[in-house]
Design a protein around this motif. Structure first.
Motif: not given
Length: 474
Positions: A40, A44, A97, A116, A119, A123, A189-190
């Motif tokens: 992950l 990212s 986040r 992020f 996420i 995760d 996201g990532p």
């Protein structure tokens, strides 16, 4: 006996307090969980920003050019002195986040917590396991970020986050396939694709209504990657996009450079094939960007082979530099570029040295990437695509032959005219902007003016109230 029992209770209480105060000590994660977090973190692309010395991964120190100044990435190793080794999992989640450090200070959105934020909890747990036990601690400080006033007031991010930060977790779309939803999760996201490819507004927020329609990222321009067949990459297939993400090149169309080369090197080329397929499936489903009246031809269809060698054959380099029109650019190209890219810009047969026509970098609507490539060069390395290198021609110590702004402008105009979009032209002043790290924002000046105006309003109101009360006393 009573004394021994009291000592035992006291010892157990002390141990319990120590366990609560030290969130990681004694806590072990499974190798499976750590490896999931490593994957992950790769998705990212954490290492690209948080590593300045390859020998010290995640130790920070890398400076990011933003429109409001240089932002230095911090040490995110599990160092308890200079890193995040003392973070609880909740503090880690809040930083990733919400953009809130353990000490309560706000992060700048150069750290893409706005992406992020999508996420999942599962995760986040895996990422925490990796950063706490899969990363080697580096006990070294990083240079602090020093932005100009009032951007240096981190508390101002509270208001910015209230207006623009995402607060909703990722939610799968039941109407779409599992593959598409996986691709959307990884992309928004990532993978934080929108962080670079979505244009930003006056206050540096992403224009969500123009998702992935292209934006400046420091000295570089992240192009439109929507499904538009003219402005974006709608002419690509899923397999072609997968090839590009895995290798950094798609023969006859694009070569990754700058931040995208970093993303390919450290992130996309390391992902599983099924995840590359998911990302590609989602990206190619993004609604097309709005038509641009002046753009009727796809950026991958511009240019063709050509040269002006006849204009300066038999002349010295010094005399060639005094040629009128495109002659000077042709002379610079012949002396510095033709040995790799061919005298007609055709590249090599194996495409290791790419052709210069039919490419995004020369056929798009922005001049930034060509200038940035000339100044900074290209370097990327992938398991599938090998090591690709082009030397810089800026003012770096390892520059091949340093070129000044006039020379780069002349070279760029020659390349655009023959091999790319002939409607583009470059001035020495534009080269200097890219040399300095890209366009800057006026938000600093406007914020200062706004603060000054606010102070004057408050002072004026205070004077008015004072006079009014004084009159009433009379």
């Amino acid at each position: 006996m009573k004394k021994q029992f009291s000592s035992l209770v006291a010892g157990l209480s002390c141990t319990l307090v120590m366990m609560m105060a030290t969130p990681v000590m004694g806590q072990r994660f499974s190798e499976e969980m750590i490896n999931q977090g490593r994957y992950l973190a790769t998705a990212s692309d954490c290492i690209a920003c948080h590593t300045s010395d390859k020998r010290k991964p995640m130790a920070g120190g890398h400076a990011i050019d933003s429109p409001v100044g240089r932002i230095v990435a911090t040490n995110i190793t599990p160092s308890r002195t200079f890193g995040i080794g003392n973070y609880t999992e909740q503090q880690f989640a809040d930083a990733v986040r919400l953009g809130v450090r353990a000490d309560g200070a706000r992060l700048y959105p150069a750290m893409p917590y706005t992406a992020f934020s999508y996420i999942t909890d599962e995760d986040i747990h895996a990422l925490y396991a990796y950063f706490m036990e899969g990363v080697k601690p580096v006990d070294e400080p990083t240079e602090p970020t020093e932005l100009p006033f009032p951007m240096n007031i981190r508390a101002s991010m509270i208001g910015w986050n209230f207006l623009f930060a995402n607060t909703r977790p990722f939610e799968p779309d039941a109407a779409e396939s599992e593959l598409w939803n996986r691709g959307r999760y990884l992309s928004v996201g990532p993978g934080h694709c929108a962080t670079c490819h979505t244009p930003r507004g006056f206050t540096m927020q992403e224009k969500t209504g123009k998702a992935l329609q292209g934006a400046h990222v420091g000295a570089w321009f992240a192009p439109d990657i929507t499904s538009s067949s003219v402005n974006g990459i709608g002419s690509w297939s899923v397999e072609e996009l997968m090839t590009y993400l895995a290798t950094g090149r798609l023969e006859g169309k694009a070569q990754a450079a700058g931040p995208m080369a970093e993303a390919v090197t450290h992130s996309f080329s390391r992902l599983r094939e099924d995840d590359l397929r998911a990302i590609s499936t989602y990206i190619l489903s993004v609604p097309p960007s709005d038509p641009i009246p002046s753009v009727t031809e796809n950026r991958f269809d511009h240019g063709g082979p050509g040269d002006l060698l006849v204009d300066f054959r038999g002349t010295s380099y010094e005399d060639g530099m005094r040629l009128p029109g495109l002659g000077r650019g042709a002379q610079i190209y012949s002396a510095n570029c033709a040995s790799c890219h061919g005298y007609e810009g055709q590249g090599t047969r194996d495409a290791y040295y790419p052709s210069l026509f039919g490419k995004s970098i020369t056929g798009g609507t922005s001049t930034a990437n060509l200038i940035a490539v000339i100044l900074n060069g290209v370097e990327r390395e992938t398991p599938q695509g090998g090591h690709v290198f082009m030397p810089p021609f800026g003012d770096q110590d390892n520059a091949m032959v340093p070129l000044d702004n006039d020379e780069i402008a002349a070279l760029s105009n020659y390349i655009f005219t023959f091999y790319g979009n002939p409607g583009l032209s470059v001035t020495p002043a534009e080269v200097q902007v890219i040399r300095d790290g890209g366009p800057k924002s006026d938000i600093v000046l406007i914020a200062r003016i706004g603060l000054a105006a606010g102070v004057l309003v408050v002072l004026g109101l205070g004077v008015w109230l004072f006079r009014r009360r004084r009159a009433n006393w009379g």
